[in-house]
Structure formats: structure tokens, C-alpha cells
Enzyme design. Structure first.
Site: not given
Ligand SMILES: [Zn+2]
Length: 367
Positions: A173, A259, A273
Site C-alpha cells: 500500500d 486494486h 488490499h
Molecule cells: Zn490503500
């Protein structure tokens, strides 16, 4: 356009930080009673410490067991409990989806919120937004709030107990933060707070990226040994604070939309994620036509810490042309941050970037 920088009121991080939760809340003038939205492992590890820390600072509290997904139904369920107990603050302790839920509940009830991430798996804890999912696990919407959390408290001894996969996903991320921030900065688009980016936000995103490259591999090894070390502390800060401030006050671009596109495929739902964002980051570099040296630095880092660089590594072996197109269509839906890219994006363009990134990743893995 005015420039806007936004952040939590207070950020506290370190070994056994949970012991200071009550004192930190008291410092900010927060009042009880408190509803603690808790994940299962957080409750098992921390329930006794919460009782002591909150009790010592005079906070009454009750615990709400989180159901596992940040959905509209889960938010409503927690709100009813909070209202019945007439609480004055919401504390969330758990993973990203739990904290998203805690922020949504607090925003709806106009209460202060404290976020205590138990993993450093995403940059959500410091933000003023929640990602709401459907019951089927597909991204439904982003909800954006007026205020960032009042307090973000990260207990690194708790983070060190979680599987290393979570810390690595957080690095995925965080890896996208600079790539997306500079696209937004250069394009002078609006950030997540409705203003232009600042040099400060871009500098934090740059520090975030440098920290990952310098400390990522060592921090992963520390967490594999369930150890808190200076490198691990720096990566927890990069994943949580630097990435959080960087993305929110500069903006998101293609990586996060890719994503969201990937979540259109059920096979990707068991991946975190940040794992999907890491593949999105690689795809963004390809889409933007960045130099080979930059792509290679990202591939080297991703392979060193074990982040996905192929579709197969996010659950999509033998991904058909139609499946890639489905992902691309979801990626460019109206309102997606990929429209912050400085060119018009189309389904064929995104589908080609995904296929090409996948091929590049596969070739890299073969060495
Ligand atoms: Zn993120």
C-alpha cells in the site's frame, strides 16, 4: 485552488503503546463512556490491558465484537449499540476494515474516534475516509469525513505478533503512495481533502518510498521473529503515518483504481488490499510509460519482500482476455482516482497495461 494538508490530531507509536491508551485519550480531553470496536485477536491479546489502561484514566468502556467486513449493515449494527450505551467516543482496535467501520460509526454519530491498528497492513488508520464493501466483498464506495481521527495509537509489540504477511501488504500500500502522490502533485489535481497537494505531503510520500527501500526487508525479518526493532518501527511508521498522510493530502491515481478493478474478480478476495495495490503500482508505472530503471527498482523491492508482481500472485492464474477487460472496466468507472492521470484512460489502454505488467512481472520472477 487552495492547498490543503490534513492529519490526525495525535499519532502515538511504540512498544506496549496500548498501556498508554487511556492516558493518551485523557490528554486530548476525550470523555467516556467509550465503545471499543474490537477484532477477535485484538480482544484476546489486549482485553486486560484495555481494562487497566482505560480504567486508570477513568474511562468506562464496553466492547463490540466486529463481524469482519466494513459494510453498511455492520456500521448500522455498531451504531445501535453505541447509541444504546450513550458513548462519548469510539475506539477501534483491529485491522483496516474494522478501523474503516469505527470511523464510519463515529462520523455518523459525530463522536471523536481513536484508531488502534493491530497490523500495519494499510495506510487507512490515519485517514478521514472509509472504504465500504458490499456483502459480497466488492468495493462499494469511499466515504469521506470532515475530520481525521483524533488519535491513532500503534502498539508495535502487537503489530510484531501478527503474521509478517500483513506488514508486507502494508508495504505494498505504501509503495504506491509516492507514485500516486507525484502524479496528483504534477497534475495539480484535488487531493482526498478537496484541496491541492502541498510540498509537505509530497515530501512525506518521498520519505515513505525511501524508507521502504532502505528498511523493508529487514523489517519483514524482524516481524517473522516477532521482534520490534528500529527498522521495524520505521516501516510501521512508513506504512501507517507517512503513507496515510501522503496519499490523503496528495491524492490517489491509477494504482488504487486497479486494486478496485481487481476486486471485481472473486478470486482476488482472499488477497490483502496492499497486495493488490502492489500489482496496481507496477501497472501504473507501465501505464504511465515510466523508465525501465524505475520499474526494475519496484520489481526488485517487491520480490525481495514478497509482494505480487503478476496476476497469478493475486489469484488470477490463466486470466482470460475477457477477465482482464472486466477488471479494466471496473478500474475506470466514473469517480475512480485513475482519472487523476494526466491523460484520458480507456478500457483497452488499462487492459494492455495490466497484461504488460503481468508479463514483465513473470519474466522478472523467472530471472
Ligand atoms: Zn490503500
Amino acid at each position: 485552488m487552495l492547498s490543503v494538508f490534513s492529519s490526525p490530531t495525535r499519532y502515538t507509536q511504540g512498544r506496549d503503546a496500548t498501556r498508554s491508551l487511556g492516558a493518551e485519550m485523557a490528554t486530548l480531553g476525550l470523555q467516556g463512556p467509550v465503545l471499543l470496536i474490537a477484532g477477535r485477536s485484538a480482544r484476546r491479546l489486549l482485553e486486560k490491558t484495555w481494562r487497566e489502561s482505560l480504567g486508570d484514566s477513568g474511562f468506562e468502556h464496553s466492547i463490540f465484537d466486529f463481524g469482519g467486513e466494513c459494510t453498511h449493515a455492520e456500521i448500522e449494527r455498531a451504531k445501535v449499540v453505541a447509541q444504546d450505551a450513550r458513548v462519548q467516543a469510539i475506539v477501534g482496535a483491529g485491522g483496516g476494515k474494522l478501523l474503516d467501520t469505527a470511523r464510519a460509526v463515529a462520523a455518523d454519530l459525530k463522536l471523536p474516534v481513536v484508531n488502534c491498528p493491530t497490523v500495519a497492513s494499510s495506510d487507512a488508520p490515519c485517514s478521514a475516509l472509509s472504504v465500504i464493501y458490499t456483502e459480497e466483498g466488492v468495493v462499494d464506495e469511499y466515504r469521506i469525513y470532515a475530520r481525521n481521527p483524533d488519535l491513532v495509537l500503534v502498539d508495535t509489540s502487537v503489530v510484531a505478533q501478527a503474521p509478517a504477511r500483513f506488514l508486507v501488504a502494508g508495504m505494498g500500500d505504501a509503495l504506491a503512495t509516492l507514485l500516486e502522490a507525484r502524479t496528483c502533485f504534477d497534475g495539480r489535481v484535488k487531493n482526498m481533502r478537496g484541496g491541492g497537494s502541498t510540498h509537505s505531503a509530497l515530501a512525506l510520500a518521498q520519505l515513505c518510498y525511501r524508507t521502504l527501500i532502505a528498511d523493508g526487508a529487514e523489517a519483514k525479518r524482524a516481524v517473522e521473529a516477532h521482534a520490534v526493532t528500529p527498522a521495524m518501527e520505521r516501516i510501521v511508521e512508513a506504512n501507517t503515518l507517512l503513507s496515510g498522510l501522503g496519499f490523503e493530502s496528495s491524492g490517489l491515481a491509477a494504482a488504487h483504481s486497479i486494486h478496485n478493478g481487481l476486486t471485481a474478480m472473486a478470486e482476488t478476495h482472499s488477497f490483502l488490499h496492499g497486495e493488490k495495490v502492489a500489482f496496481g503500482a507496477l501497472t501504473q508505472l507501465v501505464l504511465e510509460g515510466k523508465p525501465q530503471a524505475e520499474i526494475e527498482e519496484l520489481l526488485t523491492f517487491s520480490c525481495e519482500v514478497g509482494l505480487p508482481v503478476t496476476l497469478a500472485e493475486v489469484g488470477l492464474e490463466d486470466c482470460s482476455t475477457e477477465a482482464v477487460e472486466t477488471i479494466a472496466r471496473r478500474t475506470i468507472e466514473p469517480g475512480e482516482t485513475i482519472h487523476n492521470e494526466p491523460f484520458e484512460v480507456t478500457v483497452p489502454m488499462v487492459a494492455d497495461a495490466i497484461r504488460s505488467a503481468d508479463r514483465t512481472g513473470r519474466a522478472w520472477l523467472k530471472g
